[in-house]
Write a protein that holds these residues in place. Structure first.
Motif, PDB file in Angstrom:
ATOM      1  N   ASN A  60       1.906 -58.822 -44.491  1.00 29.61           N
ATOM      2  CA  ASN A  60       1.258 -59.650 -43.540  1.00 29.61           C
ATOM      3  C   ASN A  60      -0.386 -58.667 -44.522  1.00 29.61           C
ATOM      4  O   ASN A  60      -0.446 -57.259 -44.626  1.00 29.61           O
ATOM      5  CB  ASN A  60       0.670 -58.816 -42.232  1.00 29.61           C
ATOM      6  N   TYR A  61      -0.933 -59.975 -45.591  1.00 28.10           N
ATOM      7  CA  TYR A  61      -2.653 -59.032 -45.794  1.00 28.10           C
ATOM      8  C   TYR A  61      -3.835 -60.111 -45.342  1.00 28.10           C
ATOM      9  O   TYR A  61      -3.458 -60.017 -44.851  1.00 28.10           O
ATOM     10  CB  TYR A  61      -2.118 -60.010 -47.405  1.00 28.10           C
ATOM     11  N   ALA A  62      -4.734 -58.588 -45.676  1.00 30.25           N
ATOM     12  CA  ALA A  62      -5.507 -59.649 -45.136  1.00 30.25           C
ATOM     13  C   ALA A  62      -6.065 -60.863 -44.299  1.00 30.25           C
ATOM     14  O   ALA A  62      -6.571 -61.187 -44.166  1.00 30.25           O
ATOM     15  CB  ALA A  62      -7.337 -59.071 -45.954  1.00 30.25           C
ATOM     16  N   ASP A  63      -5.761 -61.551 -45.835  1.00 30.05           N
ATOM     17  CA  ASP A  63      -6.153 -62.979 -45.664  1.00 30.05           C
ATOM     18  C   ASP A  63      -5.415 -63.563 -44.155  1.00 30.05           C
ATOM     19  O   ASP A  63      -6.390 -64.592 -44.149  1.00 30.05           O
ATOM     20  CB  ASP A  63      -6.015 -63.791 -47.085  1.00 30.05           C
ATOM     21  N   ASP A  64      -4.620 -63.302 -44.859  1.00 29.59           N
ATOM     22  CA  ASP A  64      -3.632 -63.328 -43.564  1.00 29.59           C
ATOM     23  C   ASP A  64      -2.869 -62.355 -42.507  1.00 29.59           C
ATOM     24  O   ASP A  64      -1.323 -62.439 -42.964  1.00 29.59           O
ATOM     25  CB  ASP A  64      -2.396 -65.094 -43.525  1.00 29.59           C
ATOM     26  N   LEU A  65      -3.535 -62.023 -40.908  1.00 28.85           N
ATOM     27  CA  LEU A  65      -3.057 -60.806 -41.070  1.00 28.85           C
ATOM     28  C   LEU A  65      -1.648 -61.500 -40.130  1.00 28.85           C
ATOM     29  O   LEU A  65      -0.947 -60.121 -39.506  1.00 28.85           O
ATOM     30  CB  LEU A  65      -3.849 -59.958 -39.706  1.00 28.85           C
ATOM     31  N   SER A  67       1.084 -64.383 -39.331  1.00 29.33           N
ATOM     32  CA  SER A  67       1.771 -65.069 -39.985  1.00 29.33           C
ATOM     33  C   SER A  67       2.610 -64.589 -40.985  1.00 29.33           C
ATOM     34  O   SER A  67       4.363 -65.223 -41.004  1.00 29.33           O
ATOM     35  CB  SER A  67       0.983 -66.204 -40.416  1.00 29.33           C
ATOM     36  N   GLY A  68       2.526 -63.612 -42.118  1.00 25.84           N
ATOM     37  CA  GLY A  68       3.307 -62.698 -42.528  1.00 25.84           C
ATOM     38  C   GLY A  68       3.482 -64.351 -44.576  1.00 25.84           C
ATOM     39  O   GLY A  68       4.146 -63.932 -45.086  1.00 25.84           O
ATOM     40  N   ARG A  69       2.740 -65.703 -44.041  1.00 22.76           N
ATOM     41  CA  ARG A  69       3.053 -66.449 -45.103  1.00 22.76           C
ATOM     42  C   ARG A  69       2.392 -65.948 -46.467  1.00 22.76           C
ATOM     43  O   ARG A  69       3.565 -65.737 -47.653  1.00 22.76           O
ATOM     44  CB  ARG A  69       1.508 -67.412 -44.578  1.00 22.76           C
ATOM     45  N   GLU A  70       1.553 -64.717 -46.502  1.00 23.54           N
ATOM     46  CA  GLU A  70       1.010 -63.766 -48.297  1.00 23.54           C
ATOM     47  C   GLU A  70       2.143 -63.610 -48.551  1.00 23.54           C
ATOM     48  O   GLU A  70       3.216 -63.530 -49.811  1.00 23.54           O
ATOM     49  CB  GLU A  70       0.560 -63.880 -48.003  1.00 23.54           C
ATOM     50  N   GLY A  71       3.165 -62.377 -48.098  1.00 23.30           N
ATOM     51  CA  GLY A  71       3.742 -61.770 -47.989  1.00 23.30           C
ATOM     52  C   GLY A  71       5.235 -62.584 -48.019  1.00 23.30           C
ATOM     53  O   GLY A  71       6.721 -61.668 -49.282  1.00 23.30           O
ATOM     54  N   ILE A  72       5.342 -63.700 -47.928  1.00 26.36           N
ATOM     55  CA  ILE A  72       6.300 -64.633 -48.235  1.00 26.36           C
ATOM     56  C   ILE A  72       6.958 -64.961 -49.233  1.00 26.36           C
ATOM     57  O   ILE A  72       7.659 -65.075 -50.002  1.00 26.36           O
ATOM     58  CB  ILE A  72       7.246 -65.947 -46.588  1.00 26.36           C
ATOM     59  N   GLU A  73       5.129 -65.729 -49.119  1.00 22.93           N
ATOM     60  CA  GLU A  73       5.480 -66.289 -50.836  1.00 22.93           C
ATOM     61  C   GLU A  73       5.270 -65.412 -51.734  1.00 22.93           C
ATOM     62  O   GLU A  73       5.672 -65.698 -52.554  1.00 22.93           O
ATOM     63  CB  GLU A  73       3.472 -67.230 -50.489  1.00 22.93           C
ATOM     64  N   LEU A  74       4.644 -64.479 -51.549  1.00 17.64           N
ATOM     65  CA  LEU A  74       5.286 -63.288 -52.680  1.00 17.64           C
ATOM     66  C   LEU A  74       6.242 -62.932 -52.753  1.00 17.64           C
ATOM     67  O   LEU A  74       6.979 -63.393 -54.346  1.00 17.64           O
ATOM     68  CB  LEU A  74       4.243 -62.154 -52.454  1.00 17.64           C
ATOM     69  N   LEU A  75       7.483 -63.220 -51.672  1.00 21.77           N
ATOM     70  CA  LEU A  75       8.843 -62.652 -52.126  1.00 21.77           C
ATOM     71  C   LEU A  75       9.678 -64.038 -53.261  1.00 21.77           C
ATOM     72  O   LEU A  75      10.537 -63.371 -53.925  1.00 21.77           O
ATOM     73  CB  LEU A  75       9.138 -62.448 -50.784  1.00 21.77           C
TER      74      LEU A  75
END
Length: 94
Positions: A60-65, A67-75
């Protein structure tokens, strides 16, 4: 003369300064080499130029606290860049 022992290199990707600071301190005390980044984009840039044995990734990053979408996309992007076995741990900020 003995060859210098290679340091185990870890990348921490998290936008929470307190979490990054605590993890970095604990891991360095244990003898690990630690790099830190604050965003998924910076994580991908670091991975492109250095090899890491372990990645500690926030979901969870600041843009999307939530859903975890940013972290999953990073992975997913990391897996596409490098198909080698990596140990990944998901850190979830509350």
């Amino acid at each position: 003369m003995q060859e210098a022992e290679k340091l185990y290199r870890i990348l921490i990707a998290d936008d929470e300064a307190a979490i990054v600071g605590a993890l970095k301190m604990l891991l360095r005390v244990e003898g690990f080499e630690v790099d830190t980044v604050r965003s998924p984009r910076m994580a991908l840039e670091s991975i492109a130029v250095r090899e890491y044995e372990t990645l500690l990734l926030d979901l969870n990053y600041a843009d999307d606290l939530t859903s975890g979408r940013e972290g999953i996309e990073l992975l997913q992007a990391i897996r596409e860049l490098d198909r080698q076995d990596r140990k990944s741990t998901r850190l979830n900020s509350s």
